[in-house]
Scaffold this motif. Structure first.
Motif, short mmCIF file in Angstrom:
data_model
loop_
_atom_site.label_atom_id
_atom_site.label_comp_id
_atom_site.label_asym_id
_atom_site.label_seq_id
_atom_site.Cartn_x
_atom_site.Cartn_y
_atom_site.Cartn_z
N UNK A 103 -10.46 -0.43 -14.58
CA UNK A 103 -11.15 -0.24 -13.30
C UNK A 103 -10.96 1.19 -12.80
N UNK A 104 -9.74 1.70 -12.86
CA UNK A 104 -9.49 3.07 -12.39
C UNK A 104 -10.16 4.09 -13.31
N UNK A 105 -10.03 3.90 -14.63
CA UNK A 105 -10.63 4.85 -15.57
C UNK A 105 -12.16 4.83 -15.49
N UNK A 106 -12.74 3.64 -15.44
CA UNK A 106 -14.20 3.55 -15.28
C UNK A 106 -14.64 4.19 -13.96
N UNK A 107 -13.83 4.00 -12.91
CA UNK A 107 -14.16 4.58 -11.62
C UNK A 107 -14.15 6.09 -11.65
N UNK A 108 -13.12 6.68 -12.25
CA UNK A 108 -13.05 8.13 -12.34
C UNK A 108 -14.22 8.68 -13.16
N UNK B 265 0.81 -1.21 0.00
CA UNK B 265 0.00 0.00 0.00
C UNK B 265 0.85 1.27 0.00
N UNK B 266 1.90 1.27 0.81
CA UNK B 266 2.74 2.45 0.89
C UNK B 266 3.40 2.78 -0.43
N UNK B 267 3.93 1.76 -1.10
CA UNK B 267 4.58 1.96 -2.40
C UNK B 267 3.58 2.45 -3.44
N UNK B 268 2.37 1.85 -3.44
CA UNK B 268 1.35 2.26 -4.40
C UNK B 268 0.91 3.70 -4.13
N UNK C 193 -4.99 -0.98 -5.58
CA UNK C 193 -4.61 0.04 -6.55
C UNK C 193 -5.78 0.98 -6.83
N UNK C 194 -6.98 0.41 -7.01
CA UNK C 194 -8.15 1.25 -7.32
C UNK C 194 -8.52 2.13 -6.13
N UNK C 195 -8.51 1.58 -4.92
CA UNK C 195 -8.84 2.38 -3.73
C UNK C 195 -7.85 3.53 -3.56
#
Length: 398
Positions: free
Chosen positions: A247-252, A109-112, A358-360
């Protein structure tokens, strides 16, 4: 329109921005809907869940009818059945830790979070930001590169290879499909050779990455063959970023369309995991899976013959009103949200815990910017692929 044209209409790029009316038509047409090309569609949640757990339904495309082309003569574990699937998947995931190890994922989590901050800090000030190219793509690519041990500077090479392989598994019919398969096979071969070459450089000189762990495995019983290392590393590289980008693009995009949820998620960051689960249901990056029966299989009174292409339309199941109340509404408070966004059964997405983190992290970091964002297109351009659906670009002004 006749229900036997549904697959062709889903494949039609004109329907990429909003395929959900077609999925509603699919559910109305019946639990099993035969198509003019000899394939079958299933879009009912409960039937999908049952088929995903049915050992008679094969993920191995070599079991398709002889006239159906196969992309890969040496399948990844994603396209194998048990016991071969179980063996290869377990060996492939050993360096990563148990498939659902919270400790291993939480340690990243920290690296991400650091990578996320760096990307946002580097957003251009002299032009609109492309949420896909400037953020949703580079984040998971960098993460999977570091896990595997792939030099980030080689990203332009495997981005081209990845695009060819994803294009090859699209469902678009037509004469160009043979060329897409040929280009996909060539790209997969080049990716495999590239990754196996990187692994060989680490033989006897171990480093802290998965390629090194594969090539230096001390236990002969746990060792992958060179062919298996190449095939598995190719899968991890491609699958490790393709679905997370969507997932990230759809989420945004979903949050921009539902700004009423942005302030609440900023005030209650503990809600982010539930919001990501709802995104996986509401706008899943993987829309469908191709399977085939190993024997004639009866489903809800319909017979699907052995070897027939069977499309499990997961995104339709996620909008099934017989399973989810008010399914076309984006609701981060939705209870009992057991969706099919990562599949189910033995082929449940092995990278799901990492993709969730990654998404969160990504969406949480974007929330302050999304709150003041202006975006140029209500309907952005989408990627061509109907099975792996997401925006190709998402241009915004902060």
């Amino acid at each position: 329109m006749a229900s036997d044209t549904l697959l062709a209409r889903i494949a039609d790029y004109a329907n990429r921005p909003d395929p959900y009316p077609l999925y509603a038509e699919l559910r109305e047409a019946g639990p099993v809907v035969p198509q003019a090309d000899g394939s079958f569609l299933v879009g009912d949640f409960h039937q999908l869940a049952a088929l995903l757990h049915d050992p008679r339904i094969s993920a191995d495309e070599r079991n398709l009818d002889a006239d159906s082309p196969s992309l890969e003569p040496h399948p990844t574990f994603l396209r194998l059945d048990d016991p071969a699937h179980h063996r290869l998947r377990d060996l492939a995931m050993r360096p990563f830790g148990p498939p659902h190890s919270p400790d291993r994922v939480d340690s990243m989590r920290g690296e991400i979070a650091r990578l996320t901050r760096e990307l946002i800090d580097d957003f251009p000030a002299d032009r609109p930001v492309d949420v896909v190219d400037d953020f949703a793509y580079p984040l998971p690519v960098t993460v999977i590169c570091r896990l595997l041990g792939v030099p980030r500077e080689d990203e332009p090479r495997f981005r081209e290879w990845s695009e060819a392989q994803v294009t090859a598994v699209d469902i678009r019919p037509g004469e160009e499909s043979a060329e897409r398969f040929r280009a996909g096979r060539q790209a997969r071969q080049e990716t495999r050779e590239y990754l196996l070459g990187l692994a060989e450089q680490r033989r006897g000189h171990p480093t802290d990455d998965m390629l090194s762990a594969y090539i230096n495995e001390p236990d002969p019983a746990m060792r992958l063959t060179p062919e298996e290392i190449g095939v598995t590393a190719t899968l991890l590289l491609i699958a490790g970023h393709e679905t997370t980008v969507n997932l990230i693009a759809n989420g945004a995009l979903t949050l921009l369309r539902h700004p009423e949820h942005i302030d609440r998620l900023r005030a209650e960051p503990d809600m982010l995991p539930r919001a990501v689960e709802e995104l996986l249901r509401y706008e899943p990056p993987v829309q469908m899976r191709l399977r085939t029966p190993l024997v004639d299989v009866e489903v809800a009174g319909s017979m699907i013959p052995q070897g027939a292409p069977l499309y499990l339309v997961l995104a339709s199941g996620n909008r099934d009103p017989r399973r989810f109340g008010d399914p076309d509404r984006f609701d981060p408070d939705r209870p009992d949200n057991e969706h099919l966004g990562f599949g189910s059964g033995v082929h449940l997405c092995y990278g799901a815990p990492l993709a969730r983190v990654e998404a969160e992290t990504a969406l949480g970091a974007l929330l302050p910017l999304l709150a003041s964002a202006q975006w140029a297109q209500e309907t952005p351009p989408y990627r061509q692929n109907a099975m792996l659906r997401g925006p190709r670009h998402l241009m915004v002004h902060w």
